[in-house]
Design an enzyme around this catalytic site. Structure first.
Site, PDB file in Angstrom:
ATOM      1  N   GLY A  83      19.308  -3.560 -73.672  1.00 30.79           N
ATOM      2  CA  GLY A  83      19.236  -4.075 -72.308  1.00 30.79           C
ATOM      3  C   GLY A  83      17.902  -3.705 -71.685  1.00 30.79           C
ATOM      4  O   GLY A  83      17.181  -2.841 -72.188  1.00 30.79           O
ATOM      5  N   GLY A  84      17.573  -4.366 -70.584  1.00 30.61           N
ATOM      6  CA  GLY A  84      16.316  -4.105 -69.898  1.00 30.61           C
ATOM      7  C   GLY A  84      16.340  -2.771 -69.159  1.00 30.61           C
ATOM      8  O   GLY A  84      17.382  -2.139 -69.006  1.00 30.61           O
ATOM      9  N   SER A  85      15.176  -2.375 -68.703  1.00 27.88           N
ATOM     10  CA  SER A  85      15.042  -1.158 -67.905  1.00 27.88           C
ATOM     11  C   SER A  85      15.939  -1.244 -66.665  1.00 27.88           C
ATOM     12  O   SER A  85      16.032  -2.294 -66.036  1.00 27.88           O
ATOM     13  CB  SER A  85      13.577  -1.018 -67.491  1.00 27.88           C
ATOM     14  OG  SER A  85      13.347   0.202 -66.841  1.00 27.88           O
ATOM     15  N   SER A  86      16.608  -0.155 -66.346  1.00 27.65           N
ATOM     16  CA  SER A  86      17.505  -0.064 -65.180  1.00 27.65           C
ATOM     17  C   SER A  86      18.730  -0.970 -65.276  1.00 27.65           C
ATOM     18  O   SER A  86      19.359  -1.260 -64.261  1.00 27.65           O
ATOM     19  CB  SER A  86      16.749  -0.347 -63.867  1.00 27.65           C
ATOM     20  OG  SER A  86      15.844   0.697 -63.593  1.00 27.65           O
ATOM     21  N   ASP A 133      13.389   5.930 -75.554  1.00 29.01           N
ATOM     22  CA  ASP A 133      12.618   6.839 -74.700  1.00 29.01           C
ATOM     23  C   ASP A 133      12.354   8.178 -75.383  1.00 29.01           C
ATOM     24  O   ASP A 133      11.363   8.847 -75.087  1.00 29.01           O
ATOM     25  CB  ASP A 133      13.366   7.120 -73.377  1.00 29.01           C
ATOM     26  CG  ASP A 133      13.381   5.918 -72.445  1.00 29.01           C
ATOM     27  OD1 ASP A 133      12.602   4.969 -72.671  1.00 29.01           O
ATOM     28  OD2 ASP A 133      14.160   5.928 -71.478  1.00 29.01           O
ATOM     29  N   GLY A 140      21.313   0.026 -67.000  1.00 22.07           N
ATOM     30  CA  GLY A 140      22.435   0.956 -67.036  1.00 22.07           C
ATOM     31  C   GLY A 140      22.847   1.424 -68.429  1.00 22.07           C
ATOM     32  O   GLY A 140      23.939   1.965 -68.600  1.00 22.07           O
TER      33      GLY A 140
END
Lengths: 178, 178, 178, 178
Positions: free
Chosen positions: D9-12, D36, D14
């Site tokens: 999923g994309g950043s932010s 990360d 969840g």
């Protein structure tokens, strides 16, 4: 050609600072992993109190249970695989069982060119630095300072008691085969 | 009776470690604040690049603008009020303007019994520690090491180049009036 | 002209996210402080177990002792002084004693134009978010969700159960007098 | 028996919260790793600006260079080795190249029983959450929200726009073969 650098030392001995400095002074880029990364990867329920995970006593002693041991073996297998896949790796570890820990680590790293580094620090100084950091369980520095080196054999040893991390890193780098 | 301890030193000189050790060695409980807390309290938009906030140059230089100066004055007024309300306070600061910064801080702390502490560190060693920490903009240690002490007058000075934070804290504590 | 915005809500109700969004949507720059900052400023020895400091029970209950109460009063006095000195302040707080906490806070902020904001969240959802965050003592969300609002009077209330922090911030901002 | 859960999923969006909740709701203990972690393991010099490492543009775009790609391949090889050694693994990833990223990941995980999970979030909501978090480069949420799912095939998809992380985790857990 050195493929893995294992830094072994007690809590607050300065391993992480040396690892970061090594990344700066070594000519090629190296990846840096720590046994703390494994703890971070565990389910919350296995940290702190569970007898099968990793638990911390009132005097700073660290106890690890069966699940932790199994995960540690898998983690080390994976880190070794990263090195075999071509990534030079610095491992920041704490040999809680001294020579037995080194033996286990050595078997995981079989076939790789490893530089074994002892990161020593006077226990009294490590305890003082633990107070200054304020983010580690009190007592870990004292309980691990000598224990983790028991029976361990090194290619090079550094002492952070009176040498800065960057100078320790330079001394270690001189033993890295390019 | 000492009400405020001001620790002034450049980035990576070891102020925070000394402040934590002071909290351990001083008999009463002290609160610990840092100018970094003010930066943390700012809107994101004022950090990093805004000319009215706080910005960081390529060589580690720090520039502060009008909004930052106003917030800094209000923050220092508030910290002084905490001390006047009875909480003993350790302030971890960076006098970017040397004597002028001390003068401003002194006027905010008027009427309080302040212990002024210089935290020195050989620039070369501060730079090495900046590398080992890996969480500060490169160059801050070098650019601030001498600058922040320019014209500043101290009650006691410590040098972290060859003295552990805990020993520096003990030396400072000996000057604290109970 | 609103000088202080007090956000009151239980652990994991989303106060910090709303505070950050408020800093983005409000036209002027505001400073953001949290009662967590005070905990961070305490000596390590007062956190976790000391009856005079702040301690955390097995069920997420938080107990505060005499030293903490005194430091909290001094801290709030200081934050109020920052606002009186001209810095607009967002305070992120947890009224562990409900109406009595608000009364204490109100007396510290006497003379200031304060916007009282209730940050509500369904207890079940707050508990789920506590699990997702993984950095708070389990049980705090559940034990605080309703308790902190007991008898507290607000100028505006938001509910993060089904509204994003940014939208809550916009709703609050509409009540801020420029 | 599911051995690896890949959350893309994309950043932010969840992902990390869902991963932590999965560790809570799944009956066995699982390890949690994120792309990360690889960024964290890199030398400081490869982060932020280096064309061979990972760099972040003004609009939140992420560019990765040759060194990063090589390290990523080695890292994924290692994580796969951990799973083959018996540790169940949750990987929190961002498929910057969509289907091509999945193809690369799939080849590293060859022979393992993988559950592919899409973590979707309305771009507008992801952007709002990025503001509330305040610890990610502005723009990453917007630029990645749709891109990372382009051409990717999933076993299960969740949408955090209106479903809590814990409920998403429960929906995913129902697809995990014990």
């Amino acid at each position: 050609m050195t493929q893995v650098i294992v830094l072994n030392g007690g809590s607050s001995s300065g391993k992480t600072g040396i690892a970061r400095c090594l990344q700066t002074v070594l000519p090629r880029p190296w990846l840096r992993f720590s046994i703390d990364d494994l703890v971070e990867a565990l389910p919350q329920s296995l940290i702190g109190s569970d007898v099968q995970g990793i638990s911390f006593g009132d005097q700073g002693e660290v106890d690890v249970g069966e699940f932790f041991r199994e995960f540690e073996a898998a983690w080390m297998t994976g880190v070794a695989a990263m090195a075999r896949a071509g990534a030079p790796i610095i491992i920041d570890d704490v040999f809680l069982s001294g020579a037995a820990s080194q033996q286990r680590t050595r078997s995981h790293l079989a076939g790789l060119d490893v530089l074994w580094v002892g990161v020593r620090c006077d226990p009294e100084i490590a305890v003082a630095r633990e107070t200054a950091r304020g983010d580690r369980a009190t007592g870990m520095a004292a309980s691990q300072a000598l224990l983790v080196h028991d029976g361990v054999v090194y290619d090079v040893e550094v002492d952070t008691s009176r040498t800065e991390s960057l100078d320790c890193a330079r001394a270690i780098a001189a033993h890295v085969t390019p």
